[in-house]
Motif scaffolding. Structure first.
Motif: not given
Length: 219
Positions: A113-117, A151-155
């Motif tokens: 999650v940290a890497t994506s955000l 929304t993209q990260i949540k999905e």
């Protein structure tokens, strides 16, 4: 004559070889000692992080800039943070060793999650604390304060959770709070994110929940 010299050459070669092996053994011992020290330091820091989050959850401490610098190891004029709590609910027939397995997957998920955000050049530190069947995490990073869970990260996270729950004999539920800049809200954020996990009772089939309540100051 050359034949007579060979035993002497062999002895010298053997002595050189033994000396090399001795040097290598010394280096190996030094490397092992250094590795053990690094492991001890890492384990000590993990314990410190866990105790720190425990205090935040229990309202025994309030996050301050100088405190973050000591815990995270970097200084910034614009600290940000977000909370994630993951709960592991065993299913009937859970196999031995599941406990360690879900912890490994949960920590990797928080890291993903940290890497994506956050972009790779943003300094960050993930603090973790386990209590019973829950993993509490606080990711502290260096701004900007425009970063949000979109929304993209949540999905993406929801898809990963669904895949994990198909593989595991347990159910993993995850709650997240939006990034915040008000350091004094860290404890409240963890508490609200923890409470958001109870939405699983009213939203069967859902594994990801976004905590409501605290909002980014720029909203």
């Amino acid at each position: 004559q050359s034949y007579l010299l060979k035993p002497l050459e062999y002895e010298e070669s053997l002595a050189s070889l033994l000396e090399c092996l001795k040097v290598l053994e010394v280096r190996r011992q030094e490397h092992l000692a250094r590795f053990e020290l690094e492991q001890e330091a890492k384990e000590s820091m993990t314990l410190i992080h866990g105790q720190f989050l425990k205090y935040l959850l229990e309202d025994q401490v309030e996050l301050q800039p100088d405190m973050i610098q000591r815990v995270c190891g970097f200084e910034s004029k614009n600290y940000m943070f977000y909370s994630i709590v993951i709960s592991n609910i065993p299913r009937p027939g859970s196999i031995q060793g599941t406990n360690m397995r879900w912890k490994q997957l949960a920590e990797r998920l928080v890291s993903d999650v940290a890497t994506s955000l956050l972009s790779h050049d943003i300094r960050r530190q993930i603090l973790t604390y386990y209590h019973k069947s829950k993993l509490y995490t606080l990711t502290i990073f260096e701004g900007p304060d425009t970063i949000r869970f979109d929304t993209q990260i949540k999905e993406q996270v929801h898809t990963i959770l669904n895949q994990l729950n198909l593989q595991l004999p347990t159910s993993m539920y995850m709650a997240m709070g939006q990034p915040l800049s008000q350091l004094s809200d860290a404890g409240i954020s963890l508490q609200l994110v923890d409470k958001a996990l109870y939405k699983r009772f009213s939203q069967p089939g859902s594994y990801l929940f976004i905590a409501q309540g605290l909002q980014p100051s720029s909203y």
